[in-house]
Structure formats: structure tokens, C-alpha cells
Scaffold this motif. Structure first.
Motif, PDB file in Angstrom:
ATOM      1  N   ALA A 155       0.849  -1.233  -0.049  1.00 42.97           N
ATOM      2  CA  ALA A 155       0.029  -0.022  -0.032  1.00 42.97           C
ATOM      3  C   ALA A 155       0.950   1.276  -0.054  1.00 42.97           C
ATOM      4  O   ALA A 155       0.662   2.380  -0.582  1.00 42.97           O
ATOM      5  CB  ALA A 155      -0.751   0.016   1.185  1.00 42.97           C
ATOM      6  N   VAL A 156       2.000   1.103   0.756  1.00 43.51           N
ATOM      7  CA  VAL A 156       2.816   2.471   0.620  1.00 43.51           C
ATOM      8  C   VAL A 156       3.492   2.685  -0.615  1.00 43.51           C
ATOM      9  O   VAL A 156       3.734   3.602  -1.073  1.00 43.51           O
ATOM     10  CB  VAL A 156       3.915   2.147   1.901  1.00 43.51           C
ATOM     11  CG1 VAL A 156       5.143   2.882   1.603  1.00 43.51           C
ATOM     12  CG2 VAL A 156       3.433   2.311   3.499  1.00 43.51           C
ATOM     13  N   ALA A 157       3.830   1.386  -1.249  1.00 38.66           N
ATOM     14  CA  ALA A 157       4.426   1.529  -2.613  1.00 38.66           C
ATOM     15  C   ALA A 157       3.444   2.098  -3.569  1.00 38.66           C
ATOM     16  O   ALA A 157       4.083   2.900  -4.346  1.00 38.66           O
ATOM     17  CB  ALA A 157       4.695   0.107  -2.924  1.00 38.66           C
ATOM     18  N   ARG A 158       2.193   1.777  -3.506  1.00 34.10           N
ATOM     19  CA  ARG A 158       1.253   2.235  -4.394  1.00 34.10           C
ATOM     20  C   ARG A 158       0.979   3.612  -4.257  1.00 34.10           C
ATOM     21  O   ARG A 158       0.894   4.414  -5.194  1.00 34.10           O
ATOM     22  CB  ARG A 158       0.016   1.600  -4.598  1.00 34.10           C
ATOM     23  CG  ARG A 158       0.466  -0.240  -4.905  1.00 34.10           C
ATOM     24  CD  ARG A 158      -0.872  -1.036  -4.926  1.00 34.10           C
ATOM     25  NE  ARG A 158      -0.391  -2.260  -5.014  1.00 34.10           N
ATOM     26  CZ  ARG A 158      -1.209  -3.376  -5.335  1.00 34.10           C
ATOM     27  NH1 ARG A 158      -2.421  -3.441  -4.809  1.00 34.10           N
ATOM     28  NH2 ARG A 158      -0.500  -4.783  -5.124  1.00 34.10           N
ATOM     29  N   ALA A 159       0.810   4.077  -3.033  1.00 33.32           N
ATOM     30  CA  ALA A 159       0.887   5.523  -2.582  1.00 33.32           C
ATOM     31  C   ALA A 159       1.919   6.137  -3.222  1.00 33.32           C
ATOM     32  O   ALA A 159       1.659   7.303  -3.569  1.00 33.32           O
ATOM     33  CB  ALA A 159       0.581   5.694  -1.152  1.00 33.32           C
TER      34      ALA A 159
END
Ligand SMILES: [Zn+2]
Length: 319
Positions: A155-159
Motif C-alpha cells: 500500500a505504501v509502494a502504491r501510494a
């Protein structure tokens, strides 16, 4: 130069100046605080944060990256109060600091829904304010990269991909979480030069650290004073060797200092100091002891100092 979001608004990256790349103005569990607020002395917490930041300022620090995310009691109004009263810029993050646990709220929502929350903090503002997050935070610790931890990392990567915000990942070298964390970011397509793997300075294993550096990430030598993980002189020896080997442009030096932390009863700090588990842990230790020691070792001239404390944090924050 591009802008960086701080709790006092966006600033030109060239104005960040001398930066501490990983500290905490206050660390506490927001659930406990919400249920038993009378157990916390807000004025004492504020006073401790003001004192720590003022001390850092006296050493020339102009900007502090506060790595406090969800479950660390992130509170951008508190950060802004400290920034306003000290004149030191504070950079806030979004993300989830968990070694495994996830609330049902996030268990029953997918990775992209989780990322939506982070993106909102970066693009619109945090906790009902117009204060925006400048970077993303996630963590892996003794339990390793569990299913929930992997979900947070993705999720951090996609954000990060959606917003351009950089990433800081708490890691635990003792169980070698770093390579898997980097692998997940790479799988998601993140530019690894925007990633900081925190707490690499907890190990003396140079091969491990250089393995991470080879992927292009920044490494945090950021827990000076936390002797329970590695004593200061050993941290310095590793830092010196990394500098000798030409990694100055990928190193971030800080203390992971918490002006207050609720993990232990109040008397614990004295006990830890007595046991040698912490030593001179503060927001100035790297200037009091570490930089002088590295200068003594001949690896920290003025240019290297500027690289590590000014240019690296700025480059990590702005690409
Ligand atoms: Zn931290």
C-alpha cells in the motif's frame, strides 16, 4: 528546487538546511491515549519535545523528519505546535507502524483502499488539517515480513507511485528484513532511490548493508544512543567503513530519539541508562559524539557532513 511539505506548509527544498532524518517528537499508542488520557501528561510531553528540538536547533538543525505514523500516535497539531514554538521545520509522514497487527478496518479492505488513505494524507491533509505528509512509513521487525506487513508495504509502494512521495521503512537487520522489504517495493515498481531502509546501523554486517545499498536505497544509521541494538563506537566503525567505501550519498545519520515514549513506565529510562541499554540518547548525540568521532577517523570532512546531513535528506525527500 521542488517543494517539500512540512507541518508549517510547503517549503523550497533548498531551505531544508541541516536535517535530522529520523526522530520522534512524541511516541505513544493513540488507542491507549484515547481510552486513558489521564495517564498522559500532555504538558510534560510538549515540554520534552520543545526541549529536544531546541537542543537540536542549537546544533544547527533546521529541519526534523518525524517518522511517527499510525500506532505511534502521529499528531500533526502537536508537531505544528513544536515547529511554531521552536522555529524548526517538522516533516510529517503517513503510513502504518505495525510489526504485524492490523485493525479489522484494514484487514477487510484491500491494498489499494489502504493506499487511498495514505494518498489522502499526502494530497489533501492529515487529521482534518491542511498539513500534508511528505513521505510514507512502514515497518518490519522481529516477526519478519508477515502477510499484514507485506500488505502495508504494498500500500505504501502504491501510494508512493501515485504521489511521488518517498518511503521510509523501519527494518530489523538482526532478522534481515531489509532485502524482502526492498524486493516488495521493486515488485510494485517503486524507484528504489526514493526508499530509505531505516535502522541498518543496528548491524555490523557490512555485506548485509552493502547488499541493500546495491539496490539503490538509502540506509539509515539512525539509532545512535540505542546501545541495546549496537553501541555507539561500533556504529561509528560501520559508518566510517561505509564512508570509506564511497557510500556517503546513500547514508542518513540520526538518533530515532523519542522526546517521550509510552512503551515503558517512567522509571524505565533510568534503569536502561543504568544497564547501558541506552547511552546519551538525545536529539543532539550525533553532533555531540558521532560527527566528532567520524572527523577523528578522517571520514567526515565538511563536504561529507553536508552530503549526509543536508543533501541526502533533501534528495531522498524530493527525487
Ligand atoms: Zn523511529
Amino acid at each position: 528546487m521542488p517543494e517539500v511539505q512540512t507541518v508549517q506548509g510547503a517549503v523550497d527544498a533548498g531551505e531544508l538546511g541541516l536535517v535530522l532524518a529520523h526522530e520522534h517528537l512524541r511516541f505513544r499508542d493513540e488507542a491507549v491515549v484515547a481510552q486513558w488520557p489521564e495517564r498522559y501528561d500532555e504538558q510534560a510531553e510538549l515540554d520534552a519535545a520543545l526541549e529536544a528540538v531546541a537542543a537540536a536547533k542549537s546544533k544547527g538543525v533546521q529541519t526534523i523528519v518525524d517518522a511517527t505514523a499510525m500506532f505511534g500516535g502521529r499528531d500533526v497539531r502537536f508537531m505544528k505546535q513544536v515547529a511554531d514554538q521552536t522555529g524548526v521545520r517538522i516533516v510529517a509522514c503517513t503510513g502504518i507502524y505495525s510489526y504485524d497487527y492490523l485493525p479489522h478496518y484494514f484487514e477487510n479492505r484491500d491494498v489499494d483502499a489502504m493506499a487511498d488513505h495514505f494518498v489522502a494524507d499526502i494530497e489533501h491533509g492529515i487529521q482534518g488539517t491542511d498539513i500534508k505528509a511528505a513521505f510514507l512509513k512502514c515497518a518490519a521487525d522481529e516477526a519478519g515480513v508477515t502477510e499484514n506487513v507485506e500488505k502495508i508495504h504494498r500500500a505504501v509502494a502504491r501510494a508512493s507511485l501515485r504521489t511521488g512521495a518517498p518511503i521510509m521503512a523501519h527494518s530489523m537487520p538482526a532478522v534481515a528484513t531489509g532485502p524482502r522489504q526492498v524486493e516488495i517495493f521493486a515488485e510494485e515498481g517503486v524507484d528504489l532511490s526514493r526508499v530509505q531502509i531505516a535502522h541498518c546501523g543496528d548491524t555490523e554486517d557490512l555485506d548485509y548493508i552493502e547488499g541493500l545499498l546495491a539496490s539503490g536505497v538509502y540506509v539509515g544509521l539512525d539509532r545512535y544512543g540505542l546501545e541495546m541494538f549496537l553501541p555507539i563506537d561500533k556504529r561509528n566503525a560501520i559508518a566510517a567503513e561505509l564512508l570509506r567505501r564511497g557510500h556517503a550519498e546513500r547514508i542518513l545519520i540520526s538518533q530515532d530519539y523519542c522526546a517521550t515514549i509510552d512503551w515503558y513506565p517512567a522509571e524505565a529510562k533510568g534503569v536502561f541508562e543504568g544497564q547501558g541499554a541506552i547511552r546519551n540518547w538525545s536529539m543532539t548525540l550525533v553532533f555531540d559524539e558521532v560527527v566528532p568521532a567520524l572527523r577523528e577517523l578522517g571520514v567526515m570532512d565538511d563536504a561529507t557532513f553536508k552530503t549526509v546531513f543536508v543533501e541526502n535528506p533533501r534528495r531522498w525527500l524530493t527525487a
